[in-house]
Design a protein around this motif. Structure first.
Motif, PDB file in Angstrom:
ATOM      1  N   ASP A   9       0.822  -1.215   0.000  1.00 46.65           N
ATOM      2  CA  ASP A   9       0.000   0.000   0.000  1.00 46.65           C
ATOM      3  C   ASP A   9       0.854   1.263   0.000  1.00 46.65           C
ATOM      4  O   ASP A   9       0.530   2.250  -0.655  1.00 46.65           O
ATOM      5  N   LYS A  10       1.989   1.228   0.688  1.00 45.08           N
ATOM      6  CA  LYS A  10       2.868   2.401   0.714  1.00 45.08           C
ATOM      7  C   LYS A  10       3.539   2.589  -0.648  1.00 45.08           C
ATOM      8  O   LYS A  10       3.618   3.709  -1.159  1.00 45.08           O
ATOM      9  N   ALA A  11       4.002   1.504  -1.254  1.00 39.40           N
ATOM     10  CA  ALA A  11       4.641   1.591  -2.562  1.00 39.40           C
ATOM     11  C   ALA A  11       3.648   2.083  -3.611  1.00 39.40           C
ATOM     12  O   ALA A  11       3.982   2.930  -4.444  1.00 39.40           O
ATOM     13  N   VAL A  12       2.414   1.575  -3.564  1.00 39.93           N
ATOM     14  CA  VAL A  12       1.382   2.025  -4.501  1.00 39.93           C
ATOM     15  C   VAL A  12       1.109   3.511  -4.301  1.00 39.93           C
ATOM     16  O   VAL A  12       1.024   4.278  -5.259  1.00 39.93           O
ATOM     17  N   ILE A  41       9.420  -8.174 -10.839  1.00 38.19           N
ATOM     18  CA  ILE A  41       8.517  -9.014 -10.055  1.00 38.19           C
ATOM     19  C   ILE A  41       7.888  -8.190  -8.932  1.00 38.19           C
ATOM     20  O   ILE A  41       6.718  -8.354  -8.609  1.00 38.19           O
ATOM     21  N   ARG A  42       8.606  -7.262  -8.350  1.00 45.54           N
ATOM     22  CA  ARG A  42       8.063  -6.380  -7.307  1.00 45.54           C
ATOM     23  C   ARG A  42       7.290  -5.216  -7.925  1.00 45.54           C
ATOM     24  O   ARG A  42       6.249  -4.810  -7.424  1.00 45.54           O
ATOM     25  N   HIS A  43       7.788  -4.692  -9.029  1.00 49.14           N
ATOM     26  CA  HIS A  43       7.214  -3.484  -9.615  1.00 49.14           C
ATOM     27  C   HIS A  43       5.864  -3.736 -10.271  1.00 49.14           C
ATOM     28  O   HIS A  43       4.980  -2.897 -10.208  1.00 49.14           O
ATOM     29  N   ASP A  44       5.658  -4.879 -10.917  1.00 55.85           N
ATOM     30  CA  ASP A  44       4.427  -5.107 -11.675  1.00 55.85           C
ATOM     31  C   ASP A  44       3.169  -4.975 -10.833  1.00 55.85           C
ATOM     32  O   ASP A  44       2.254  -4.244 -11.207  1.00 55.85           O
ATOM     33  N   PRO A  45       3.058  -5.648  -9.666  1.00 57.16           N
ATOM     34  CA  PRO A  45       1.827  -5.480  -8.887  1.00 57.16           C
ATOM     35  C   PRO A  45       1.639  -4.045  -8.392  1.00 57.16           C
ATOM     36  O   PRO A  45       0.516  -3.552  -8.302  1.00 57.16           O
ATOM     37  N   VAL A  46       2.735  -3.368  -8.109  1.00 55.40           N
ATOM     38  CA  VAL A  46       2.655  -1.985  -7.636  1.00 55.40           C
ATOM     39  C   VAL A  46       2.194  -1.067  -8.766  1.00 55.40           C
ATOM     40  O   VAL A  46       1.268  -0.273  -8.593  1.00 55.40           O
ATOM     41  N   SER A  47       2.811  -1.190  -9.944  1.00 58.05           N
ATOM     42  CA  SER A  47       2.436  -0.307 -11.046  1.00 58.05           C
ATOM     43  C   SER A  47       1.025  -0.596 -11.534  1.00 58.05           C
ATOM     44  O   SER A  47       0.286   0.325 -11.886  1.00 58.05           O
ATOM     45  N   THR A  48       0.615  -1.851 -11.529  1.00 58.20           N
ATOM     46  CA  THR A  48      -0.744  -2.194 -11.944  1.00 58.20           C
ATOM     47  C   THR A  48      -1.758  -1.596 -10.985  1.00 58.20           C
ATOM     48  O   THR A  48      -2.742  -0.978 -11.403  1.00 58.20           O
ATOM     49  N   ALA A  49      -1.533  -1.743  -9.688  1.00 63.70           N
ATOM     50  CA  ALA A  49      -2.450  -1.183  -8.687  1.00 63.70           C
ATOM     51  C   ALA A  49      -2.490   0.340  -8.766  1.00 63.70           C
ATOM     52  O   ALA A  49      -3.555   0.955  -8.653  1.00 63.70           O
ATOM     53  N   ALA A  50      -1.340   0.974  -8.979  1.00 61.33           N
ATOM     54  CA  ALA A  50      -1.299   2.433  -9.070  1.00 61.33           C
ATOM     55  C   ALA A  50      -2.047   2.923 -10.304  1.00 61.33           C
ATOM     56  O   ALA A  50      -2.812   3.889 -10.238  1.00 61.33           O
ATOM     57  N   ALA A  51      -1.850   2.244 -11.435  1.00 58.63           N
ATOM     58  CA  ALA A  51      -2.548   2.643 -12.655  1.00 58.63           C
ATOM     59  C   ALA A  51      -4.054   2.462 -12.495  1.00 58.63           C
ATOM     60  O   ALA A  51      -4.841   3.312 -12.910  1.00 58.63           O
ATOM     61  N   GLN A  52      -4.470   1.378 -11.864  1.00 57.95           N
ATOM     62  CA  GLN A  52      -5.897   1.151 -11.624  1.00 57.95           C
ATOM     63  C   GLN A  52      -6.464   2.213 -10.689  1.00 57.95           C
ATOM     64  O   GLN A  52      -7.576   2.686 -10.893  1.00 57.95           O
TER      65      GLN A  52
END
Length: 59
Positions: A9-12, A41-52
């Motif tokens: 949540d903090k990274a997003v 591997i770490r960035h993809d879930p963060v960038s996807t959640a941020a874009a959403q």
């Protein structure tokens, strides 16, 4: 705290702030060769959640 060690949540939240500041037209989550690096591997879930989050916010 390093990006890869931050809670999701903090990274997003940090990435959403950058998206709002820089307002990119695209967000690329893979390297130039489509590879899966440790960073990816770490960035993809963060960038996807941020874009959403930005799409839902409509900004």
């Amino acid at each position: 705290m390093r990006f890869r060690d931050a809670p999701l949540d903090k990274a997003v939240g940090q990435l959403v702030a950058h998206l709002r500041e820089f307002r990119p037209e695209i967000v690329v989550t893979r390297d130039a060769h489509g590879g899966l690096t440790e960073w990816y591997i770490r960035h993809d879930p963060v960038s996807t959640a941020a874009a959403q989050t930005e799409l839902i916010a409509g900004t």
